[in-house]
Structures are given as C-alpha cells and as structure tokens.
Design a protein around this motif. Structure first.
Motif, PDB file in Angstrom:
ATOM      1  N   THR A 170       0.856  -1.175   0.000  1.00 29.69           N
ATOM      2  CA  THR A 170       0.000   0.000   0.000  1.00 29.69           C
ATOM      3  C   THR A 170       0.895   1.228   0.000  1.00 29.69           C
ATOM      4  N   GLN A 184      -5.566   3.818  -0.301  1.00 32.80           N
ATOM      5  CA  GLN A 184      -6.289   3.034  -1.294  1.00 32.80           C
ATOM      6  C   GLN A 184      -5.548   2.952  -2.626  1.00 32.80           C
ATOM      7  N   GLU A 228      -6.923  -2.366  -2.610  1.00 32.41           N
ATOM      8  CA  GLU A 228      -6.893  -0.968  -3.032  1.00 32.41           C
ATOM      9  C   GLU A 228      -7.650  -0.795  -4.349  1.00 32.41           C
ATOM     10  N   SER A 229      -8.093   0.426  -4.608  1.00 30.56           N
ATOM     11  CA  SER A 229      -8.881   0.696  -5.805  1.00 30.56           C
ATOM     12  C   SER A 229      -8.067   1.295  -6.945  1.00 30.56           C
TER      13      SER A 229
END
Length: 126
Positions: free
Chosen positions: A9, A36, A68-69
């Motif tokens: 991340t 994210q 995560e997006s």
C-alpha cells in the motif's frame, strides 16, 4: 522461478509520489491519503522467459488480489520495454521525471499511474 513482483500500500508521503505535485490526479491523491493505492514496487521476468506474456500474468495475479482501488508504479526512463508494457497494460504517464524510489538511487524515473479497478480485464493490450 520465472520472475518476481512485490509491492505494498502506497504511503502518501513517499518523495517520488509527492514530487510530481499537481500533476498527480486529484482523485488518485485522495485515494493515496486514505491508503487506497497499491504501489507496485518491482516486477521482473528472467530474460529467458521474457516476451511470453508472463510479466502481464504476474502483474495481473498480484493486482487482482489487492483491496486498493488503484495502482501506481515507477519505471526507469531508459527501460523502454517495461515502459511500453505498462502503457499497453493501461497505465498512463503522470510525470516524466520524479524522485527515485530509493534514497540511494540517482536513476531518473517516470511516474506511471493507473486509475481503474484491480482486475484489469479488457484494459490495454487485451
């Protein structure tokens, strides 16, 4: 073993991430602030296994398992094969130079970013 990949991340305070300033898409900045964005730190395929689609398969496998997006990465400027592959896979260039990932490195890099779901189905060269 044919290659490897690793990432994490994205910490929103990484120097290479901050260095493009306002060239970073606002939505991506917001996602990074709330942890994210996945930072694809490194992807490598051994020379004898290159040009067989394995890099893409390794990439997709690690991306598809993430919560995560969005995903972001950097690419060394003179690594044209990797740069071309990332563009085919749907990444876009956010900045043509940035602070390298490592404080020990002085190699210039290109910041690339992707802003779409983590499955990558139908994106880029598919």
């Amino acid at each position: 073993m044919v290659g490897y990949v690793h990432g994490a991340t994205l910490p929103a305070d990484k120097p290479w991430w901050i260095s493009p300033g306002t060239r970073r898409p606002t939505q991506l900045q917001t996602l990074a602030d709330v942890r994210q964005v996945f930072w694809l730190r490194e992807l490598m395929v051994l020379p004898e296994y290159q040009n067989q689609g394995l890099g893409r398969k390794i990439h997709d496998a690690v991306i598809s398992g993430r919560a995560e997006s969005a995903t972001t990465l950097t690419c060394i400027i003179d690594n044209q094969p990797a740069h071309d592959a990332y563009l085919r896979w749907g990444y876009t260039v956010m900045s043509r130079s940035c602070t390298p990932q490592s404080h020990r490195s002085t190699t210039p890099c290109i910041c690339l970013t992707a802003r779409f779901g983590m499955t990558f189905e139908g994106v880029g060269g598919r």
